[in-house]
Design an enzyme around this catalytic site. Structure first.
Site, PDB file in Angstrom:
ATOM      1  N   LYS A 251      -6.458  38.959  -1.373  1.00  0.00           N
ATOM      2  CA  LYS A 251      -7.281  39.540  -0.304  1.00  0.00           C
ATOM      3  C   LYS A 251      -8.229  40.592  -0.861  1.00  0.00           C
ATOM      4  O   LYS A 251      -7.903  41.274  -1.840  1.00  0.00           O
ATOM      5  CB  LYS A 251      -6.393  40.198   0.760  1.00  0.00           C
ATOM      6  CG  LYS A 251      -5.208  39.364   1.219  1.00  0.00           C
ATOM      7  CD  LYS A 251      -4.348  40.138   2.192  1.00  0.00           C
ATOM      8  CE  LYS A 251      -3.007  39.452   2.426  1.00  0.00           C
ATOM      9  NZ  LYS A 251      -2.080  39.670   1.306  1.00  0.00           N
TER      10      LYS A 251
ATOM     11  N   LEU B 124       9.893  40.373   9.765  1.00  0.00           N
ATOM     12  CA  LEU B 124      11.175  40.958  10.161  1.00  0.00           C
ATOM     13  C   LEU B 124      10.993  42.273  10.894  1.00  0.00           C
ATOM     14  O   LEU B 124      11.967  42.981  11.195  1.00  0.00           O
ATOM     15  CB  LEU B 124      12.074  41.144   8.939  1.00  0.00           C
ATOM     16  CG  LEU B 124      12.419  39.851   8.178  1.00  0.00           C
ATOM     17  CD1 LEU B 124      13.287  40.152   6.969  1.00  0.00           C
ATOM     18  CD2 LEU B 124      13.086  38.828   9.082  1.00  0.00           C
TER      19      LEU B 124
ATOM     20  N   HIS C 233      -8.876  41.551   4.034  1.00  0.00           N
ATOM     21  CA  HIS C 233      -7.575  42.179   4.272  1.00  0.00           C
ATOM     22  C   HIS C 233      -7.520  42.886   5.627  1.00  0.00           C
ATOM     23  O   HIS C 233      -6.530  42.770   6.356  1.00  0.00           O
ATOM     24  CB  HIS C 233      -7.279  43.171   3.146  1.00  0.00           C
ATOM     25  CG  HIS C 233      -5.835  43.465   2.966  1.00  0.00           C
ATOM     26  ND1 HIS C 233      -5.298  43.863   1.765  1.00  0.00           N
ATOM     27  CD2 HIS C 233      -4.785  43.421   3.827  1.00  0.00           C
ATOM     28  CE1 HIS C 233      -3.991  44.058   1.901  1.00  0.00           C
ATOM     29  NE2 HIS C 233      -3.662  43.791   3.144  1.00  0.00           N
TER      30      HIS C 233
ATOM     31  N   ARG D  40      18.316  37.637  -1.244  1.00  0.00           N
ATOM     32  CA  ARG D  40      17.537  37.648  -0.007  1.00  0.00           C
ATOM     33  C   ARG D  40      16.528  36.505   0.022  1.00  0.00           C
ATOM     34  O   ARG D  40      16.224  35.965   1.086  1.00  0.00           O
ATOM     35  CB  ARG D  40      16.832  38.987   0.150  1.00  0.00           C
ATOM     36  CG  ARG D  40      17.779  40.136   0.502  1.00  0.00           C
ATOM     37  CD  ARG D  40      18.283  40.015   1.938  1.00  0.00           C
ATOM     38  NE  ARG D  40      19.233  41.049   2.274  1.00  0.00           N
ATOM     39  CZ  ARG D  40      18.917  42.261   2.699  1.00  0.00           C
ATOM     40  NH1 ARG D  40      17.634  42.601   2.807  1.00  0.00           N
ATOM     41  NH2 ARG D  40      19.850  43.135   2.997  1.00  0.00           N
TER      42      ARG D  40
ATOM     43  N   ASN E 224      16.498  34.050   3.090  1.00  0.00           N
ATOM     44  CA  ASN E 224      15.314  33.774   3.911  1.00  0.00           C
ATOM     45  C   ASN E 224      15.007  32.286   3.977  1.00  0.00           C
ATOM     46  O   ASN E 224      14.602  31.773   5.025  1.00  0.00           O
ATOM     47  CB  ASN E 224      14.113  34.551   3.370  1.00  0.00           C
ATOM     48  CG  ASN E 224      14.238  36.049   3.584  1.00  0.00           C
ATOM     49  OD1 ASN E 224      15.036  36.511   4.390  1.00  0.00           O
ATOM     50  ND2 ASN E 224      13.455  36.821   2.848  1.00  0.00           N
TER      51      ASN E 224
ATOM     52  N   ASP F 198       1.725  35.343  -1.851  1.00  0.00           N
ATOM     53  CA  ASP F 198       0.744  36.190  -1.179  1.00  0.00           C
ATOM     54  C   ASP F 198       0.634  37.541  -1.879  1.00  0.00           C
ATOM     55  O   ASP F 198       1.627  38.241  -2.049  1.00  0.00           O
ATOM     56  CB  ASP F 198       1.176  36.395   0.281  1.00  0.00           C
ATOM     57  CG  ASP F 198       0.183  37.254   1.048  1.00  0.00           C
ATOM     58  OD1 ASP F 198      -0.785  36.699   1.575  1.00  0.00           O
ATOM     59  OD2 ASP F 198       0.390  38.483   1.105  1.00  0.00           O
TER      60      ASP F 198
ATOM     61  N   LYS G 157       8.864  39.481   2.383  1.00  0.00           N
ATOM     62  CA  LYS G 157       8.875  39.985   1.010  1.00  0.00           C
ATOM     63  C   LYS G 157      10.259  40.521   0.674  1.00  0.00           C
ATOM     64  O   LYS G 157      10.949  41.099   1.521  1.00  0.00           O
ATOM     65  CB  LYS G 157       7.824  41.077   0.818  1.00  0.00           C
ATOM     66  CG  LYS G 157       8.121  42.400   1.504  1.00  0.00           C
ATOM     67  CD  LYS G 157       7.051  43.420   1.198  1.00  0.00           C
ATOM     68  CE  LYS G 157       7.361  44.777   1.810  1.00  0.00           C
ATOM     69  NZ  LYS G 157       8.520  45.440   1.193  1.00  0.00           N
TER      70      LYS G 157
END
Length: 288
Positions: free
Chosen positions: A82, A197, A115, A243, A247, A48, A237
Site C-alpha cells: 500500500k 478479530l 492505504h 495461531r 486461524n 499483506d 495477523k
C-alpha cells in the site's frame, strides 16, 4: 503444520485472490521473515504489507527464499502492499510504488492499495489514476483501496471511471459495515477485513463464546468464520505459528443461520463499532 487449501474469490478484473490473507502489521525484522515462512507452511498464499509497516524488504526476502526452496511458486502467491499519504499524488505515486517494489524484490505486486483516502489532501483520485497507469505496464496486477467509506468510494469511481478490485477496511463482529458492503456488492468490489478479530473485543462476548463452546472451536475461529460466511476476505495477523494454524481452522466448520443472526445482531450494540480512525478525519490537515 498442516497446509490447507484456501478458497479464492474472482476479482472484478477476472483474477483470483485467496480469501484468507496473512497480515504483517507490526511484524518486523527476523520475526517477519520467520513468520512468513511459517505462514507458507501453514497454507497461506496471500500476504499483506504496506510501506508504513517497514517490513516489505523482509517479506520479499522470505517469499523469494520460499520460491527458491520450491515451497511455493510466484504464481501461487498474492502479494499486496500500500501507498502511504506521503506517496499520494500523480507526481509522487510512481516513486513510492517503485520504492516498494524494490524493497520487495519482486517483478510485480498482485495488488496495490491506497492505504488511507486522506480527503483533506484531495489527492486520492489522481493517485488512483496514477496507479492505473503503472498497472498498464504490468508492474501491478490489480489496484484497490483501503479505508474508503461510501462517500469516498463513490467519488473515486465516478471521478476516475475505475472500480477498485477491493476495499480493505476495519470489519469485525459488531462492525460489519453493511451499507459499505452493499455498495461493494453493487460495484463488484471485494470487502476485505483488517482487524478481523476486532482487537480482541468480540472474543470476550458471551454469545460468541457460547457459539465457540458449542462448536468446540476457538473464539477467534468463530469470529473469522463469521466474516468468511459473509463473503469477506480476512487478513488476520500473528507471529505465532500456533495461531496461524488456529486461524486457518476457520475453514473446518460452518456456522448455522442462528449463529450468524446472533453475531450480526452485535452491529450497533453497546461497546461495538469502529475502533480505529474515521476515514473522513484521518490523518487531518497535517497529512502525514
Amino acid at each position: 503444520m498442516t497446509a490447507r487449501e484456501v478458497p479464492s474469490v474472482t476479482l472484478n478484473d477476472g483474477r483470483e485472490m485467496p480469501l484468507i490473507g496473512f497480515g504483517t502489521y507490526k511484524i518486523v525484522g527476523a520475526d517477519a521473515e520467520r513468520a512468513v515462512r511459517e505462514a507458507i507452511d501453514a497454507g497461506y498464499r496471500h500476504f499483506d504489507t504496506a510501506s508504513l509497516y517497514q517490513n516489505e524488504e523482509e517479506l520479499g526476502k522470505a517469499l523469494r527464499a520460499a520460491i527458491s526452496a520450491g515451497d511455493v511458486t510466484r504464481e501461487e502467491l498474492f502479494v499486496t502492499t500500500k501507498v502511504w499519504q506521503d506517496g499520494q499524488g500523480a507526481v509522487r505515486l510512481p516513486q513510492a510504488f517503485h520504492a516498494s517494489l524494490r524493497r520487495l524484490g519482486l517483478d510485480f505486486v498482485d495488488c496495490y492499495l491506497i492505504h488511507w483516502p486522506w480527503p483533506q489532501g484531495g489527492l486520492y483520485n489522481e493517485t488512483f489514476e496514477a496507479m492505473a497507469r503503472i498497472q498498464g505496464f504490468g508492474h501491478i496486477q490489480n489496484i484497490g483501496v483501503a479505508n474508503f467509506n461510501e462517500r469516498l468510494l463513490t467519488d473515486l469511481i465516478e471521478t476516475t471511471g475505475i472500480v477498485p478490485v477491493l476495499n480493505q477496511v476495519e470489519c469485525h463482529v459488531g462492525f460489519t459495515q453493511q451499507p459499505l458492503r452493499e455498495l461493494h456488492k453493487k460495484h463488484g468490489v471485494v470487502t476485505e477485513a483488517w482487524a478481523p478479530l476486532g482487537r480482541g473485543r468480540p472474543l470476550t462476548d458471551p454469545d460468541l463464546k457460547a457459539i465457540a463452546a458449542r462448536r468446540e472451536k476457538s473464539e477467534a475461529q468463530v469470529a473469522l468464520r463469521f466474516l468468511h460466511q459473509l463473503g469477506i476476505s480476512v487478513v488476520p495477523k500473528t507471529s505465532s505459528a500456533a495461531r496461524m494454524e488456529e486461524n486457518m481452522g476457520m475453514l473446518d466448520f460452518r456456522l448455522n443461520r442462528d449463529d450468524m443472526e446472533v453475531l450480526l445482531s452485535k452491529d450497533g450494540a453497546d461497546g461495538y463499532g469502529r475502533y480505529s480512525n474515521d476515514p473522513e478525519e484521518f490523518p487531518g490537515e497535517i497529512g502525514y
